[in-house]
Enzyme design. Structure first.
Site, PDB file in Angstrom:
ATOM      1  N   ASP A   1      40.910  32.547  64.905  1.00  0.00           N
ATOM      2  CA  ASP A   1      40.606  33.221  63.940  1.00  0.00           C
ATOM      3  C   ASP A   1      41.038  34.710  63.546  1.00  0.00           C
ATOM      4  O   ASP A   1      40.518  35.016  62.738  1.00  0.00           O
ATOM      5  CB  ASP A   1      39.221  33.787  64.822  1.00  0.00           C
ATOM      6  CG  ASP A   1      37.709  33.205  64.967  1.00  0.00           C
ATOM      7  OD1 ASP A   1      37.572  32.112  63.701  1.00  0.00           O
ATOM      8  OD2 ASP A   1      37.067  32.672  66.037  1.00  0.00           O
TER       9      ASP A   1
HETATM   10  C1  BGC Z   1      39.182  37.009  68.518  1.00  0.00           C
HETATM   11  C2  BGC Z   1      38.916  35.382  68.209  1.00  0.00           C
HETATM   12  C3  BGC Z   1      37.529  35.500  68.404  1.00  0.00           C
HETATM   13  C4  BGC Z   1      37.274  36.305  67.137  1.00  0.00           C
HETATM   14  C5  BGC Z   1      35.760  35.716  65.885  1.00  0.00           C
HETATM   15  C6  BGC Z   1      38.474  37.172  67.102  1.00  0.00           C
HETATM   16  O1  BGC Z   1      38.434  39.645  67.898  1.00  0.00           O
HETATM   17  O2  BGC Z   1      40.792  37.837  68.500  1.00  0.00           O
HETATM   18  O3  BGC Z   1      39.107  35.307  69.745  1.00  0.00           O
HETATM   19  O4  BGC Z   1      37.502  33.379  67.684  1.00  0.00           O
HETATM   20  O5  BGC Z   1      37.081  37.579  66.836  1.00  0.00           O
HETATM   21  O6  BGC Z   1      34.317  36.313  66.946  1.00  0.00           O
HETATM   22  C1  NOJ Z   2      37.535  31.873  69.865  1.00  0.00           C
HETATM   23  C2  NOJ Z   2      36.897  31.566  68.839  1.00  0.00           C
HETATM   24  O1  NOJ Z   2      35.442  31.403  70.138  1.00  0.00           O
HETATM   25  C3  NOJ Z   2      37.153  30.452  68.168  1.00  0.00           C
HETATM   26  O2  NOJ Z   2      36.611  29.072  67.838  1.00  0.00           O
HETATM   27  C4  NOJ Z   2      38.257  29.934  68.102  1.00  0.00           C
HETATM   28  O3  NOJ Z   2      39.637  29.083  67.787  1.00  0.00           O
HETATM   29  C5  NOJ Z   2      39.247  30.724  69.137  1.00  0.00           C
HETATM   30  N1  NOJ Z   2      38.756  32.127  69.191  1.00  0.00           N
HETATM   31  C6  NOJ Z   2      40.780  31.562  68.752  1.00  0.00           C
HETATM   32  O4  NOJ Z   2      40.861  32.508  67.613  1.00  0.00           O
END
Ligand code: BGC
Ligand code: NOJ
Length: 828
Positions: A499
């Site tokens: 993400d």
């Molecule tokens: C986090 C991710 C997460 C994304 C969406 C980011 O701040 O590092 O792990 O999936 O937010 O909520």
């Molecule tokens: C948490 C999110 O819920 C997931 O969808 C994503 O793949 C990981 N973070 C990695 O960014």
């Protein structure tokens, strides 16, 4: 240091002191009503949706941490005639919120229930908390026992603080909230009915099954305006005020006088319930709520025996569920194998149920407000859950698919209550559609139920746009085919699985969302990971086409998969490992040419899982590079070297301090991809090593550093660049749960559902002497014993099924309700 131990017989983790390095929690509820429950009785509960229908208030990031929950205050009036030291002593038996010194303390977190037992000055307390099957409430059965030699007179005060339903408003909209709180009190039942007078048709009730000596429903009256939960004036004074909340902060507190002879025990059943009325039956009379649903529900749990029965039913439910996949490593007797069996057989599956239910919505790190159900998350959560309750996985698949857009792209998240896509986050995460293929394939391999492909499912929740689920899969597949960049790799969009790889974001504005901002839609940035996910899903998609008479579609898919594989070979290989992506200027990410972020874990694990480079040595090279550059004692970090400064063209990944989260943290979710990839190369010892490093049970002794619960996976462990290397965060809600369960059960132990049966193909450390797995599969039970006295890592010498020699290792679908004994001898 350890703060408890696993009780394998009872399937409980037993916490032996209350001051754990972080609140160690459990989840109550497995259907529609859920509670988060810490080892000191902290937390909150909600019906279906942690944001919209929250029953009790919980203040995140509070000081002290974890203040607020379902609390009991005990005031010991002792026996003045014998000068008892405990006279007037007020304490909280769950330790928090008063941090009372306890003579004894234990918290047992079990499957869907928790039990806190403690004692002070000869008064013993026990609280068992759970959500009964089929009902929308928490039960807290409390037992007081006089272990002293003298009569004890106790004043017990219960306490919960109501949340005004919408957790976001509850914490922000005070100008309104301080004037709307309403309650109704009826004997031992305290009803919270804020907003019921207008558009709500639900209320909550906090009840106890005995007559009370008083109550309080106004927070200020109960606590005192300048007092905290640790010094509430009402228990300290020993007398309830019978306050009736009007605005401000409604709470629920019962006052019960309990007299106990030496040795005597008394039990009380407290219930915190959610009740709904049909729109036209909201009122009993003007201003008085219709209590019928509450009467029915509370009537069911009005005795200690009834509560015990409900708990026994819950225990049976879990025993039965976990009976669908069990592991016994006692033949091997290595301590490492015993830990594996306890995790894979119990806790990992339990966590899979929780992640299936919650997605990433409500934990001690997820406020329940921000994120609903993720499209990619829920599809992956299914992978670890589908063997437990396939029918629920089926329903979930149909819900998820209904949030897909007609072009195959998908809402990134949807709200569990409405099942509607979340417009604020929208779509454009180009990996999302492909996970639907993984989820559906897993469901069909588990059940053999191809009929799901014929289900008519809306696009964008619009019935006019509905088509079969198969067409949804095709749109998923085609979305990748139709959205490629200049080199023929898939366009990344807002981000892929990672993400934080926001390659079109280019954000300079503080606070702007990295995930939803696209200041520079390059139409260029590409993802090697999405390419690998596409190739990985290829064989399943092709099989589904073939098995449903879609030969032309299968041919087309084969051709597209072959093309994508070529593209990865051409643009995705860096010499020693797989490249991660190409940025908005077409520059490589995750290549030796980069200063930071030379190598990433995800594309390497997934490319090998997709079978790329296995026959020409590149897969071995890639995984060896992962080990060389990304390995740490606590797992494999996401990338190296960590980004030291913010890169406009990379987005959030470079926003984190080095070693945290996606910037070179050990982002556990992707570690099992490497584990699986290692098994595909037959390297069982290495696969197991990658498995154990992130597995919490192996770090139980190291709890002061790790800090999170030793019985569940955490999303992240601080990487080698971080000052707190080895410290975990974001426990519970993580795709790590599903993927580690897949890696251990299907690839290391090797018991894997395939379209035609149950494949058994272990890839284990040479030191593991063998194991037994029982697996419920399509209506029969497979009792599989694997003998590895040969010390192999992979390879099968012989198989017998029900005593007769068996050719190959795909066990047939018996479907006869019987137990079938399978013996497999590993070796050459
Ligand atoms: C986090 C991710 C997460 C994304 C969406 C980011 O701040 O590092 O792990 O999936 O937010 O909520
Ligand atoms: C948490 C999110 O819920 C997931 O969808 C994503 O793949 C990981 N973070 C990695 O960014």
């Amino acid at each position: 240091m350890k703060y408890g131990y696993f009780d394998d017989k009872t399937r409980e983790y037993v916490i032996t002191r209350p001051d754990t390095p972080y609140p160690w929690i459990n989840y109550l509820g497995c259907e529609e009503f859920f509670g988060l429950f810490s080892n000191t009785s902290g937390g909150y509960c909600f019906f279906r949706d942690a944001r919209m229908l929250r029953l009790i208030r919980y203040r995140y990031n509070n000081v002290p941490t974890d203040s607020g929950g379902r609390y009991f205050y005990l005031r010991d009036n002792g026996d003045a005639s014998i000068g008892n030291a405990s006279i007037g002593d007020v304490w909280t038996p769950s330790w928090m919120p008063m941090k009372s010194k306890l003579d004894r303390y234990e918290c047992r977190h079990g499957m869907g229930y928790s039990r806190i037992s403690s004692a002070r000055n000869g008064l013993a307390f026990s609280q068992v908390s759970f959500v009964p099957l089929g009902d929308t409430c928490e039960i807290h059965k409390v037992t007081l026992t006089n272990e002293s030699g003298a009569q004890k007179n106790i004043d017990m005060f219960s306490f919960v603080e109501f949340c005004l339903w919408n957790a976001n408003d509850d914490m922000t909209n005070f100008q309104r909230n301080f004037s709307i709180g309403e309650v109704e009190i009826d004997g031992s039942r305290i009803y919270h009915k804020t907003e019921y007078r207008e558009r709500r048709n639900h209320y909550s009730v906090w009840a106890v099954n005995v007559p009370v000596d008083g109550f309080d429903t106004d927070r200020q009256t109960f606590l005192g305006l300048y007092n905290g939960f640790d010094s509430p004036q009402t228990p300290l004074n020993g007398k309830a005020n019978n306050s009736v909340a009007s605005g401000w902060a409604p709470v629920g507190s019962h006052h019960i006088k309990v007299d106990l002879k030496p040795g005597e025990s008394k039990s009380f059943v407290f219930v915190l319930a959610y009740c709904e009325n049909p729109e036209d039956q909201k009122w009993e009379k003007s201003g008085v709520i219709n209590k019928k649903p509450a009467n029915i529900l509370l009537g069911k749990y009005n005795t200690a025996e009834a509560a015990d029965k409900a708990l026994a039913a819950l225990n049976d439910y879990w025993k039965n569920l976990l009976g669908r996949f069990t592991v016994d490593a006692s033949i091997s007797s290595r301590p490492d194998d015993i830990k594996m069996a306890r995790m894979a057989g119990v806790w990992n599956q339990y966590q899979c149920m929780v992640t299936f239910n919650m997605s990433r919505s409500a934990s001690y790190f997820e406020s329940g407000i921000g994120r609903g159900m993720g499209f990619r998350d829920s599809n992956q959560d299914l992978l670890g859950f589908v063997h437990l309750v396939p029918e629920r996985a089926r329903l979930r698949i149909l819900d998820i698919a209904a949030t897909q857009f007609p072009d195959g792209s998908a809402y990134h998240q949807y709200q569990p209550l409405t099942k509607r896509g979340n417009n604020d986050v929208g779509s454009g995460f180009n990996d999302d559609p492909l996970w639907l293929i993984s989820g559906v394939a897993a469901y069909i391999k588990e059940t053999g139920d191809y009929s799901i492909l014929d289900e008519i499912v809306p696009f964008n929740n619009d019935d006019k746009l509905a088509d079969t689920l198969f067409i949804h899969l095709k749109r998923s597949f085609d979305y990748t085919v139709k959205n490629k960049g200049p080199q023929g790799l898939p366009l990344i969009g807002r981000a892929d699985w990672n993400d934080c790889l926001n390659l079109n974001c280019f954000s300079k504005t503080p606070g702007e969302s990295f995930q939803t901002t696209a200041n520079f839609e390059s139409g260029v940035a590409e993802s090697v990971l999405i390419a690998a996910i596409f190739v990985y899903n290829g064989p399943d998609y092709i099989e589904l086409c073939k098995r449903t008479g879609r030969a032309d579609e299968a041919k087309y898919a084969e051709n597209e998969i072959a093309k994508m594989t070529d593209t990865i070979n051409k643009y995705g290989w860096d010499g020693e490992w797989f490249i991660r992506a190409y940025d908005a200027y077409g520059k490589k990410i995750g290549s030796k040419e980069c200063d930071d972020g030379k190598i990433f874990i995800e594309s390497n694990g997934f490319a090998v899982m997709a079978g790329i480079g296995i026959d020409d040595g590149r897969a071995v090279k890639a995984l060896d590079s992962v080990k060389k550059h990304l390995e740490s004692p606590y797992g494999i970090v996401l990338l190296q070297p960590a980004y030291k400064e913010y890169h406009l063209e990379l987005g959030e990944v470079s926003s984190y301090p080095p070693g945290y989260k996606e910037n070179a943290g050990i982002f556990c979710h992707n570690n099992p991809w490497v584990t699986i990839a290692e098994t595909m190369l037959g390297r069982g010892t290495r696969a197991f090593e990658t498995y154990t490093k992130i597995c919490p049970a192996y770090r139980e002794d190291d709890s002061d550093l790790r800090r999170m619960e030793p019985y569940v996976y955490a999303q992240m462990v601080a990487g080698k660049d971080a000052p707190r290397h080895g410290e975990a965060k974001n426990s519970w809600l993580t795709g790590t749960a599903a993927w580690t369960f897949v890696s251990i059960s299907q690839y290391i132990l090797g018991v894997r559902p395939v379209f035609d049966g149950l494949l058994v193909d272990p890839c284990i450390p040479s030191g593991m002497k063998g194991f037994t797995v029982t697996r419920h599969f399509r209506g029969a039970d497979y009792h599989i014993t694997v003998d590895n006295s040969a010390g192999a890592e992979k390879g099968i010498k012989s198989v017998t099924v029900d005593g007769a020699p068996f050719n190959g290792n795909v066990l047939p679908v018996f479907g006869d309700g019987k137990v079938h004994k399978v013996v497999m001898v590993m070796g050459k």
